[in-house]
Design an enzyme around this catalytic site. Sequence first.
Site, PDB file in Angstrom:
ATOM      1  N   TRP A  88       9.205 -13.143  -3.085  1.00 21.01           N
ATOM      2  CA  TRP A  88       8.747 -11.854  -3.577  1.00 21.01           C
ATOM      3  C   TRP A  88       9.863 -11.070  -4.249  1.00 21.01           C
ATOM      4  O   TRP A  88      10.968 -10.982  -3.719  1.00 21.01           O
ATOM      5  CB  TRP A  88       8.239 -11.001  -2.406  1.00 21.01           C
ATOM      6  CG  TRP A  88       6.899 -11.397  -1.917  1.00 21.01           C
ATOM      7  CD1 TRP A  88       6.035 -12.288  -2.483  1.00 21.01           C
ATOM      8  CD2 TRP A  88       6.270 -10.904  -0.728  1.00 21.01           C
ATOM      9  NE1 TRP A  88       4.900 -12.373  -1.721  1.00 21.01           N
ATOM     10  CE2 TRP A  88       5.013 -11.541  -0.645  1.00 21.01           C
ATOM     11  CE3 TRP A  88       6.632  -9.983   0.252  1.00 21.01           C
ATOM     12  CZ2 TRP A  88       4.124 -11.290   0.391  1.00 21.01           C
ATOM     13  CZ3 TRP A  88       5.753  -9.734   1.282  1.00 21.01           C
ATOM     14  CH2 TRP A  88       4.507 -10.376   1.358  1.00 21.01           C
ATOM     15  N   LYS A 123       5.458 -12.579  -7.479  1.00 20.51           N
ATOM     16  CA  LYS A 123       5.821 -13.793  -6.742  1.00 20.51           C
ATOM     17  C   LYS A 123       6.460 -14.776  -7.695  1.00 20.51           C
ATOM     18  O   LYS A 123       5.804 -15.314  -8.575  1.00 20.51           O
ATOM     19  CB  LYS A 123       4.585 -14.408  -6.094  1.00 20.51           C
ATOM     20  CG  LYS A 123       4.324 -13.823  -4.734  1.00 20.51           C
ATOM     21  CD  LYS A 123       3.496 -14.764  -3.869  1.00 20.51           C
ATOM     22  CE  LYS A 123       3.515 -14.229  -2.439  1.00 20.51           C
ATOM     23  NZ  LYS A 123       2.350 -14.576  -1.668  1.00 20.51           N
ATOM     24  N   GLU A 182      -5.938   7.989   2.795  1.00 19.92           N
ATOM     25  CA  GLU A 182      -6.486   7.567   4.093  1.00 19.92           C
ATOM     26  C   GLU A 182      -5.640   8.018   5.278  1.00 19.92           C
ATOM     27  O   GLU A 182      -6.051   7.879   6.420  1.00 19.92           O
ATOM     28  CB  GLU A 182      -6.595   6.035   4.138  1.00 19.92           C
ATOM     29  CG  GLU A 182      -7.642   5.453   3.216  1.00 19.92           C
ATOM     30  CD  GLU A 182      -7.095   5.120   1.827  1.00 19.92           C
ATOM     31  OE1 GLU A 182      -6.153   5.803   1.376  1.00 19.92           O
ATOM     32  OE2 GLU A 182      -7.611   4.190   1.200  1.00 19.92           O
ATOM     33  N   THR A 185     -10.586   7.824  -2.819  1.00 21.37           N
ATOM     34  CA  THR A 185      -9.388   7.154  -3.337  1.00 21.37           C
ATOM     35  C   THR A 185      -9.668   6.798  -4.791  1.00 21.37           C
ATOM     36  O   THR A 185     -10.828   6.639  -5.180  1.00 21.37           O
ATOM     37  CB  THR A 185      -9.103   5.852  -2.562  1.00 21.37           C
ATOM     38  OG1 THR A 185     -10.220   4.981  -2.731  1.00 21.37           O
ATOM     39  CG2 THR A 185      -8.890   6.118  -1.101  1.00 21.37           C
TER      40      THR A 185
HETATM   41  P1  ADP Z   1      -4.545   6.568  -4.635  1.00 25.57           P
HETATM   42  O1  ADP Z   1      -5.835   7.252  -4.443  1.00 25.57           O
HETATM   43  O2  ADP Z   1      -4.014   6.544  -6.025  1.00 25.57           O
HETATM   44  O3  ADP Z   1      -4.406   5.248  -3.921  1.00 25.57           O
HETATM   45  P2  ADP Z   1      -2.881   7.577  -2.631  1.00 25.57           P
HETATM   46  O4  ADP Z   1      -2.029   8.770  -2.619  1.00 25.57           O
HETATM   47  O5  ADP Z   1      -3.845   7.408  -1.541  1.00 25.57           O
HETATM   48  O6  ADP Z   1      -3.559   7.600  -3.983  1.00 25.57           O
HETATM   49  O7  ADP Z   1      -1.966   6.280  -2.764  1.00 25.57           O
HETATM   50  C1  ADP Z   1      -1.363   5.729  -1.664  1.00 25.57           C
HETATM   51  C2  ADP Z   1      -0.349   4.700  -2.086  1.00 25.57           C
HETATM   52  O8  ADP Z   1       0.700   5.293  -2.830  1.00 25.57           O
HETATM   53  C3  ADP Z   1       0.340   4.036  -0.933  1.00 25.57           C
HETATM   54  O9  ADP Z   1      -0.434   3.020  -0.368  1.00 25.57           O
HETATM   55  C4  ADP Z   1       1.619   3.519  -1.582  1.00 25.57           C
HETATM   56  O10 ADP Z   1       1.413   2.291  -2.241  1.00 25.57           O
HETATM   57  C5  ADP Z   1       1.918   4.585  -2.617  1.00 25.57           C
HETATM   58  N1  ADP Z   1       2.941   5.502  -2.110  1.00 25.57           N
HETATM   59  C6  ADP Z   1       2.747   6.666  -1.472  1.00 25.57           C
HETATM   60  N2  ADP Z   1       3.923   7.247  -1.165  1.00 25.57           N
HETATM   61  C7  ADP Z   1       4.899   6.424  -1.621  1.00 25.57           C
HETATM   62  C8  ADP Z   1       6.325   6.463  -1.598  1.00 25.57           C
HETATM   63  N3  ADP Z   1       7.022   7.479  -1.084  1.00 25.57           N
HETATM   64  N4  ADP Z   1       6.986   5.414  -2.160  1.00 25.57           N
HETATM   65  C9  ADP Z   1       6.325   4.380  -2.711  1.00 25.57           C
HETATM   66  N5  ADP Z   1       4.978   4.308  -2.770  1.00 25.57           N
HETATM   67  C10 ADP Z   1       4.268   5.304  -2.225  1.00 25.57           C
END
Ligand code: ADP
Length: 547
Positions: free
Chosen positions: A449, A444, A335, A187
């Site tokens: 929120w 916040k 993940e 990640t």
């Molecule tokens: P990184 O390694 O940058 O975290 P990931 O692809 O694993 O890359 O990131 C996952 C995160 O991306 C999610 O937890 C969420 O916050 C955001 N995310 C993924 N898909 C969407 C979506 N369709 N809309 C909004 N946020 C998203």
Amino acid sequence: MPLYGLMQDRPLLISSLIEHAARFHPDVDIVSRLPEGGTHRTNWAGIRRDACRVAHALKQLGVGQGDRVGTLAWNSHRHLSMYFGVSGAGSVLHTVNPRLFPEQIEYIVNHAEDRVLFFDVTFAPLVEKLAPKLKTVHGYVAMTSREHMPRIDVPNLLCWDELLDAQPADFTWPEFDERLASSLCYTSGTTGNPKGVLYSHRSTVLHSLMELAPDTFGLNSAETVMLIVPMFHANAWGTPYAAAMVGTRLVLPGPHLDGRSVYELMAQEKVTFSQGVPTVWLMLFQYLDAHPELDPKALGLKRVGIGGAAVSRAMLERFERQFGAEVVQGWGMTETSPIGVVSKLLPRHEGLDDEALAQVKLKQGRGVWGVDLKLVDDAGEVQPWDGTSRGHLRVRGPWIASGYFKGEGGSPIDQEGFFSTGDVATIDADGYLQLVDRAKDVIKSGGEWISSIDVENAAMGHPAVAEAAIIGVAHPKWQERPLLIVVPRAGHVVDRASILDFLAARIARWWLPDDVVFVNELPHTATGKLLKTKLREQFKDHVLPTA
Ligand code: ADP
């Protein structure tokens, strides 16, 4: 005595995918634009042949079962053949994100203990710089031909073409436990060190099946898929594997992700479906803004898969109206392999007006088979699926991580086996999940929120806004109030008042940003998300007019 079913217990292995593709779809094209320049064409039979050669080459290089093999590479036929050759042989494909900082790459490769590093010529200078610090890497393979070999000083530098040409074109894939590791992806770790997500053959094959379902991305043999999402980002959303399962025609753009290159390749290869994060689509839109003579409908693009960040209303409508293409939004994480939820309409949405339909389509989507969802409040209490109760999102399923490589970061799993995503969401009675925010990005204000996703999406609907980000800035009365940061669209003049007026008609009064600033570009993470940590740092001393 339990009564077992009398069905064959065949392991679910990645090698079975490439075997299937090569047997049933041997002459389906795999088109790649190369980092060295030019377009390369092969087919699924060719990918299998190279995958077999990769497997032989690994033996020659002393890479064994479970050993990690690193890649620093764009989307190409070479990277694709490694997807099958490395994992098929029982080793672990570790796709390293080259957009990370060099120190992070060094950390990741050492943490993963990669034995060999394969790289595209683009990354030769980076590899040369890093090599002295990569403790476990004993060989480097430049993924290119002899004539394009980089002149760099690294130990045991090999040439892809020469290495592969010397190997037999057939390989007998080993059979092993489907739960063994197949690939590794870290990640991006905007805070703290990156953590390794270790996929298994079983998780990968099950996830691929779900990617084929018509109610998700519906990959099939009639499709030409342009894979814009990088192969170093969550296994390119699993599409390389799913494509092999049904013999999809693949178009791989290499490093050429600017609007013009993407548009031209789509047109040239008659792409019907493409997947990518919102930032790449914004680049495509910018190109189209500068070229009003082009008619995107003529592309014949039928669908776009978008995930990684929220789809804005403006993006949804532009794809529908200007391209005549359906938007399929997905939510997921490295993940979660990454499919978690996918947004498709239900039969009962038929006949809804455009406004009501857009509201459904802009939700991140519904759970697919295999992924259980749960919302909990700060105290861990389960929240109802009523479309308004917000909670921390947790997920569980056979392609969801149970922990990180080498136990980094402790256990992310709760007592019921759910993984904590770090996202805050609502789920409605139909099971549609709507993301409110990353927990760490939530603003916040006075104890309530504000959803940055909602405000950003609303702002991006303004005709003169190319991209927008919202962050919380310190406020003496409300603790935090929103600050909107806007990148204006090329050729448009825009001011604070017009944006605030536009937003006032679309979002709750107390969500309205206290200030708007204009910038030329916004910082993004290595996976194309807004880099909020950097923005918060940059604007931490910004004084709001309301303060
Ligand atoms: P990184 O390694 O940058 O975290 P990931 O692809 O694993 O890359 O990131 C996952 C995160 O991306 C999610 O937890 C969420 O916050 C955001 N995310 C993924 N898909 C969407 C979506 N369709 N809309 C909004 N946020 C998203």
